[in-house]
Design a protein around this motif. Sequence first.
Motif, mmCIF file in Angstrom:
data_model
loop_
_atom_site.group_PDB
_atom_site.id
_atom_site.type_symbol
_atom_site.label_atom_id
_atom_site.label_comp_id
_atom_site.label_asym_id
_atom_site.label_seq_id
_atom_site.Cartn_x
_atom_site.Cartn_y
_atom_site.Cartn_z
ATOM 1 N N SER A 105 3.333 -2.103 -4.987
ATOM 2 C CA SER A 105 2.272 -1.953 -3.987
ATOM 3 C C SER A 105 1.704 -0.548 -4.069
ATOM 4 O O SER A 105 2.456 0.438 -4.102
ATOM 5 N N VAL A 106 0.385 -0.448 -4.105
ATOM 6 C CA VAL A 106 -0.292 0.847 -4.202
ATOM 7 C C VAL A 106 -0.279 1.526 -2.829
ATOM 8 O O VAL A 106 -0.627 0.904 -1.819
ATOM 9 N N LEU A 107 0.124 2.788 -2.806
ATOM 10 C CA LEU A 107 0.220 3.549 -1.568
ATOM 11 C C LEU A 107 -0.526 4.866 -1.710
ATOM 12 O O LEU A 107 -0.490 5.503 -2.769
ATOM 13 N N SER A 108 -1.191 5.271 -0.643
ATOM 14 C CA SER A 108 -1.824 6.585 -0.625
ATOM 15 C C SER A 108 -0.763 7.651 -0.393
ATOM 16 O O SER A 108 0.180 7.459 0.383
ATOM 17 N N TRP A 110 -6.144 0.990 -5.590
ATOM 18 C CA TRP A 110 -6.615 1.043 -4.205
ATOM 19 C C TRP A 110 -5.433 0.838 -3.267
ATOM 20 O O TRP A 110 -4.590 -0.033 -3.514
ATOM 21 N N PRO A 111 -5.332 1.618 -2.201
ATOM 22 C CA PRO A 111 -4.197 1.472 -1.275
ATOM 23 C C PRO A 111 -4.053 0.043 -0.766
ATOM 24 O O PRO A 111 -5.027 -0.599 -0.367
ATOM 25 N N GLY A 112 -2.797 -0.451 -0.803
ATOM 26 C CA GLY A 112 -2.502 -1.807 -0.376
ATOM 27 C C GLY A 112 -2.596 -2.847 -1.469
ATOM 28 O O GLY A 112 -2.197 -4.007 -1.261
ATOM 29 N N GLN A 113 -3.100 -2.483 -2.623
ATOM 30 C CA GLN A 113 -3.267 -3.426 -3.733
ATOM 31 C C GLN A 113 -1.910 -3.758 -4.362
ATOM 32 O O GLN A 113 -1.027 -2.915 -4.473
ATOM 33 N N LEU A 114 -1.739 -5.023 -4.772
ATOM 34 C CA LEU A 114 -0.546 -5.452 -5.491
ATOM 35 C C LEU A 114 -0.822 -5.412 -6.991
ATOM 36 O O LEU A 114 -1.833 -5.940 -7.454
#
Length: 386
Positions: free
Chosen positions: A60-63, A285-289
């Motif tokens: 999971s993409v996180l900022s 992008w934040p939240g992207q799997l």
Amino acid sequence: MRRSSRFVLPAVLAVIGLALVLWLTTRPAAPTASARPGVPVRVVSVAERDVPRFTTAIGSVLSLHSVEIRPQVEGVLTQVLVKEGQWVKTGDLLATLDDRAIRASLEQARAQLGQSQAQLQVAGVDLKRYKLLSTDNGVSRQTLDQQQALYNQLQATVKGNQAAIANAQVQLSYTQIRSPVTGRVGIRNVDEGNFLRVADTQGLFSVTQIDPIAVEFALPQQMLPTLQGLLRAPVPAVVQAYLDADGQSTLLAEGHLTLIDNQVSATTGTVRVKAEFANAQARLWPGQLVTVRLRTAVDNNALVVPPPVVQRGIDGHFVYRLDGDTVTSIPVKVLHQDSGLSIIAGVKAGDRLILDGQSRLRPGARVEVTPDAPPGTDVAEHGSQP
């Protein structure tokens, strides 16, 4: 009559004999065992190259830094200076609140400071005079002590007024809301003209850092020693992030391993891992799997073949090697295998191995190599896919 039959019979026999001789000399030769066609097969050459090993997981993409912009003082939202989706830098002015009441409090604190400073100045002059008079008993000791106490009290009052000014200045700075991080502005929740309270549950909007960015994923606890070794390595371990869509994997970014969580999950038996990526083009992008591939090792000078080359027998793995127009069974050891390639030992680089048609072969069988090669067998150029 008897004489004619005596000449006809030898003539007939001669004709029959001649026909028999002609038939024997002109009939096709019987096929021999050596003329039988060989088994059609396809071959591939053993390639030698460096092969990276990967482990795959869903991440999971996180900022790295995301802030919800909220007011620190109460007031009317007078101006929003940024648009939704706008990129901002640290310190950029985002919005302003009505500051008239706070400015009035600041001026009042400054006026009180001036009054206290004037009183302190008078008290200081009197204290100096009383000290001179006290040397020849011109004033009593009690009067001198009272003047000293008044001077000290006024000093404390001045410091209190200065603190009130500093507090009013801080409150005034809160009316100008500035970005605490470089990032992208989210969707606005409050419009200009609304009265904002510190206790409001909903902020104005969020500012999220996009570059660099992180991806968090989980791996089995059995990989913990490998992960610890990768973090201690002088060169950061490579991590790739892929987007799986329509049956295809697209490489979004390549980063490096940065963190292992401080504990293993007791419920799942996995450990959380974080990797950091440069994201100037905002492909993550934040939240992207995403599908994450972590490079765990590199096999240098590995002997690589497509997986169908390796066969399994009673005594273990083996391959068929092409020697002239016949094949030889060679035992091999499979060091690593995935969907795209196999790393083996027991052969040499450049050996031509049977790729297709092994079910009809036995050691020493004669084969016929077909020129066509199936797609995806060029392992010298392409590695395994996630």
